[in-house]
Write an enzyme that holds these catalytic residues in place. Structure first.
Site, PDB file in Angstrom:
ATOM      1  N   LYS A 273      31.212  43.415  51.165  1.00 41.11           N
ATOM      2  CA  LYS A 273      31.552  44.575  50.336  1.00 41.11           C
ATOM      3  C   LYS A 273      31.046  45.833  51.048  1.00 41.11           C
ATOM      4  CE  LYS A 273      30.454  46.945  45.951  1.00 41.11           C
ATOM      5  NZ  LYS A 273      29.801  46.878  44.624  1.00 41.11           N
ATOM      6  N   ASP A 278      29.427  54.519  45.919  1.00 38.22           N
ATOM      7  CA  ASP A 278      29.972  54.080  44.636  1.00 38.22           C
ATOM      8  C   ASP A 278      29.549  55.041  43.529  1.00 38.22           C
ATOM      9  OD1 ASP A 278      30.934  52.761  42.435  1.00 38.22           O
ATOM     10  OD2 ASP A 278      29.461  51.129  42.494  1.00 38.22           O
ATOM     11  N   LYS A 285      29.123  56.905  37.044  1.00 39.70           N
ATOM     12  CA  LYS A 285      27.747  56.466  36.819  1.00 39.70           C
ATOM     13  C   LYS A 285      26.899  57.652  36.337  1.00 39.70           C
ATOM     14  CE  LYS A 285      27.509  52.800  40.331  1.00 39.70           C
ATOM     15  NZ  LYS A 285      27.169  51.706  39.399  1.00 39.70           N
ATOM     16  N   ASP A 296      25.752  50.745  48.689  1.00 40.81           N
ATOM     17  CA  ASP A 296      26.731  49.793  48.168  1.00 40.81           C
ATOM     18  C   ASP A 296      27.597  49.161  49.265  1.00 40.81           C
ATOM     19  OD1 ASP A 296      27.451  48.426  45.902  1.00 40.81           O
ATOM     20  OD2 ASP A 296      29.007  49.847  45.285  1.00 40.81           O
ATOM     21  N   ASP A 355      34.012  51.190  37.601  1.00 41.03           N
ATOM     22  CA  ASP A 355      32.736  50.972  38.286  1.00 41.03           C
ATOM     23  C   ASP A 355      32.560  49.505  38.698  1.00 41.03           C
ATOM     24  OD1 ASP A 355      30.347  51.626  39.399  1.00 41.03           O
ATOM     25  OD2 ASP A 355      29.234  51.776  37.503  1.00 41.03           O
ATOM     26  N   GLU A 357      34.107  47.936  40.888  1.00 44.18           N
ATOM     27  CA  GLU A 357      35.048  48.081  41.998  1.00 44.18           C
ATOM     28  C   GLU A 357      34.817  47.075  43.117  1.00 44.18           C
ATOM     29  OE1 GLU A 357      32.274  49.617  41.839  1.00 44.18           O
ATOM     30  OE2 GLU A 357      31.557  49.305  43.890  1.00 44.18           O
ATOM     31  N   ARG A 359      34.344  43.831  43.135  1.00 43.05           N
ATOM     32  CA  ARG A 359      35.195  42.639  43.030  1.00 43.05           C
ATOM     33  C   ARG A 359      36.650  42.982  43.327  1.00 43.05           C
ATOM     34  NH1 ARG A 359      33.190  41.988  36.922  1.00 43.05           N
ATOM     35  NH2 ARG A 359      31.455  43.152  37.857  1.00 43.05           N
TER      36      ARG A 359
HETATM   37  N1  BES Z   1      27.443  48.620  43.079  1.00 37.41           N
HETATM   38  C1  BES Z   1      27.327  48.355  41.705  1.00 37.41           C
HETATM   39  C2  BES Z   1      26.265  47.314  41.386  1.00 37.41           C
HETATM   40  C3  BES Z   1      24.849  47.767  41.506  1.00 37.41           C
HETATM   41  C4  BES Z   1      24.296  48.598  40.560  1.00 37.41           C
HETATM   42  C5  BES Z   1      24.063  47.314  42.525  1.00 37.41           C
HETATM   43  C6  BES Z   1      22.973  48.962  40.654  1.00 37.41           C
HETATM   44  C7  BES Z   1      22.744  47.669  42.611  1.00 37.41           C
HETATM   45  C8  BES Z   1      22.193  48.501  41.678  1.00 37.41           C
HETATM   46  C9  BES Z   1      28.652  47.837  41.151  1.00 37.41           C
HETATM   47  O1  BES Z   1      29.782  48.351  41.742  1.00 37.41           O
HETATM   48  C10 BES Z   1      28.695  48.219  39.714  1.00 37.41           C
HETATM   49  O2  BES Z   1      28.733  49.369  39.451  1.00 37.41           O
HETATM   50  N2  BES Z   1      28.684  47.236  38.841  1.00 37.41           N
HETATM   51  C11 BES Z   1      28.705  47.467  37.452  1.00 37.41           C
HETATM   52  C12 BES Z   1      29.616  46.459  36.823  1.00 37.41           C
HETATM   53  C13 BES Z   1      29.890  46.714  35.373  1.00 37.41           C
HETATM   54  C14 BES Z   1      30.711  47.960  35.216  1.00 37.41           C
HETATM   55  C15 BES Z   1      30.597  45.506  34.812  1.00 37.41           C
HETATM   56  C16 BES Z   1      27.284  47.311  36.929  1.00 37.41           C
HETATM   57  O3  BES Z   1      26.575  46.429  37.406  1.00 37.41           O
HETATM   58  O4  BES Z   1      26.890  48.099  36.083  1.00 37.41           O
HETATM   59 ZN    ZN Z   2      29.599  49.004  43.619  1.00 38.47          ZN
HETATM   60 MN    MN Z   3      30.403  50.150  40.824  1.00 42.09          MN
END
Ligand code: BES
Ligand code: ZN
Ligand code: MN
Length: 501
Positions: A273, A278, A285, A296, A355, A357, A359
């Site tokens: 990834k 992000d 966010k 990210d 967010d 994204e 996957r």
């Molecule tokens: N890159 C983030 C995951 C992340 C967040 C990694 C904080 C490390 C620290 C990912 O793209 C994301 O934003 N995931 C969301 C998914 C949710 C919207 C289902 C998350 O984890 O909040």
């Molecule tokens: Zn992300």
């Molecule tokens: Mn994200």
């Protein structure tokens, strides 16, 4: 990036005759004992007329793994300095204690600014581990301290002065291999750290693509090709493209091919990834800590690191690396919650949260990797905040559609001390992705966020021996020591080393 510390293994002469800027001597024995168990500490003590014993009795140095004492000059010996290092029981050490010892001593050597040092640690042993393991660990730790981030500092910190460690012991092929593998793992980790630490305005998808091209110029065994957005459209990568819709930075699907053996041998695939920033997109966010989303792309960075390591080690395997590099930004062109996109696999996805994204880019990258008919495929991603909630910063989350593949990865992980924990991928969780408007939603609702993200990916890897590493908690540190860790390069490299032998 390419800095490293060389390791020489050879027995030393009498302690007083060792000529080195710093002689490292272990001090160990029973907890509060004031007698010396370590042979070389005893030798030093007798050459120095009882000085070491006096220091031990005074408590200036103890057997504790937290204790250490630098003697800037010692008259009776040739070495410029002596570093006395508390080593606990010395024999049969726990892995954790051994790592503590190695960590403090290499940090001290770095701080002391010596060019080289001689370590007399042949007497130490670790429970359940052999000397090769100890040397690999030491070699990794030493390699890691060679790295300093300097790229965007107007007054860069000086380079690490330490260039060479001599280990006073009999050499063997196994020990030399361990030292070499440790060095390559560390330099791979440093590659990953540097890419991770670079800010999002430098480390863009285009920058990553250029780095991949540069890497393949360095190694004849490596070739790089870039799938541009136009081609992605032709391939039907509607999911990946939906993530990059809101940014002017072109997305890149970076494909690196490492050929270490006959072309007829099926490759191992690594999929990373590479979200270079992000923001969350339209599902923006919150502001606090958003800067950390430059990290990210650490999954992609770990793929760069592992490829670097295996190319350096010239492993006789084939590896194909696929990196999905894109920026996730809001704009009037950005994908909106509720939009439905079609992935390269033909499966449709309702984007309920822009967010989620990672996957969305990975599913198309996984489908793309399938064309190389890999014998195994591992994707690595900073995928979910929920993973950090579940496992914190100590273990990466490991998922697989084949339990024996998970076991193989776990044993590589344990061998090299890059912790991972096997998580469930049970069918019960899949239902959380149901929606009325597409084949699946891109989020799984409340509960098990790291698991449902893995479930989403599993739908694109059905025909492959697949594993997924969620490294959201392990890829970087926050707070005072903020920085990329280089994980899970060690795990990946160890797995590939094991596959090649
Ligand atoms: N890159 C983030 C995951 C992340 C967040 C990694 C904080 C490390 C620290 C990912 O793209 C994301 O934003 N995931 C969301 C998914 C949710 C919207 C289902 C998350 O984890 O909040
Ligand atoms: Zn992300
Ligand atoms: Mn994200």
């Amino acid at each position: 990036m390419g800095k490293s510390i060389s390791i020489v293994i050879k027995p030393v002469s009498a302690i007083e005759a060792v000529s080195t800027p710093c002689l490292v001597i272990p001090v160990f024995g029973e907890e509060k004992s004031t007698s010396l168990s370590s042979k070389c500490a005893k030798q030093l003590n007798s050459v120095c007329n009882g000085a070491v014993l006096a220091l031990l009795k005074r408590g200036d140095i103890t057997n504790s793994v937290d204790s250490m004492l630098l003697l800037p000059t010692v008259d009776q010996i040739k070495a410029d300095r002596v570093l006395l290092v508390g080593c606990g029981t010395g024999k049969n050490l726990s892995e954790a204690d051994f790592k503590k010892i190695v960590d403090k001593l290499v940090k001290q050597l770095k701080a002391t600014k010596v060019k080289e040092a001689t370590l007399l640690i042949d007497e130490l042993s670790v429970k359940g581990r052999d000397k090769a393991w100890m040397i690999e660990q030491l070699s990794i730790k030493a390699g890691l301290i060679a790295y300093n981030y300097t790229e965007t500092l107007s007054k860069p910190k000086p380079d690490t002065v330490l260039k060479k460690l001599t280990l006073g012991m009999n050499s063997s092929k196994a020990l030399l291999t361990a030292a070499k593998q440790g060095q390559s793992i560390a330099s791979g980790m440093n590659v990953a750290r540097e890419l991770g630490n670079l800010p999002g305005n430098i480390c863009t998808p285009t920058y990553l693509a250029n780095q991949a091209k540069a890497l393949s110029r360095k190694h004849a065994s490596l070739s790089t090709s870039i799938v541009e957005e136009k081609k992605m459209r032709e391939l039907g990568m509607g999911s990946l493209l939906s993530v990059t819709a809101g940014t002017d930075q072109p997305a890149k699907l970076i494909v690196m091919n490492y050929q270490g053996t006959s072309k007829t041998v099926k490759p191992h695939a690594l999929v990373g990834k590479g979200i270079t920033f992000d923001s969350g997109g339209i599902s923006l966010k919150p502001g606090a800590g958003m800067d950390e989303m430059k990290y990210d792309m650490c999954g992609a960075a770990s793929v760069f690191g592992a490829i670097n390591a295996i190319a350096e080690l010239k492993l006789s395997i084939n590896v194909v690396a696929v990196i999905a590099a894109a920026e996730n930004m809001p704009s009037s062109n950005a994908t909106k919650p509720g939009d439905v996109v079609t992935s390269m696999s033909g499966q449709t996805i309702e984007v309920l949260n822009t967010d989620a994204e990672g996957r969305l880019v990975l599913c198309d990258a996984i489908s793309y990797a399938e064309r190389f008919k890999p014998q195994s495929i591992i994707d690595i991603a900073t995928l979910t905040g929920a993973c950090v909630v579940a496992l914190g910063k100590h273990a990466s989350a490991l998922y697989s559609n084949e339990d024996d593949f998970a076991e193989t990865l776990l044993s590589a992980s344990q061998e090299v001390g890059d912790k991972a924990w096997h998580m469930p991928l049970w069918d019960e969780y899949q239902a959380q992705l149901n929606t009325n408007f597409a084949d699946m939603a891109n989020i799984g609702g409340a509960g098990g966020g790291s698991v449902t993200a893995a479930c989403f990916l599993s739908r694109f890897a059905k025909n492959m021996r697949w594993a997924h590493l969620d490294v959201a908690g392990t890829a970087w540190d926050s707070g005072a020591n903020k920085g990329a860790t280089g994980r899970p390069v060690a795990l990946l490299t160890k797995y590939l080393i094991n596959q090649s032998s």
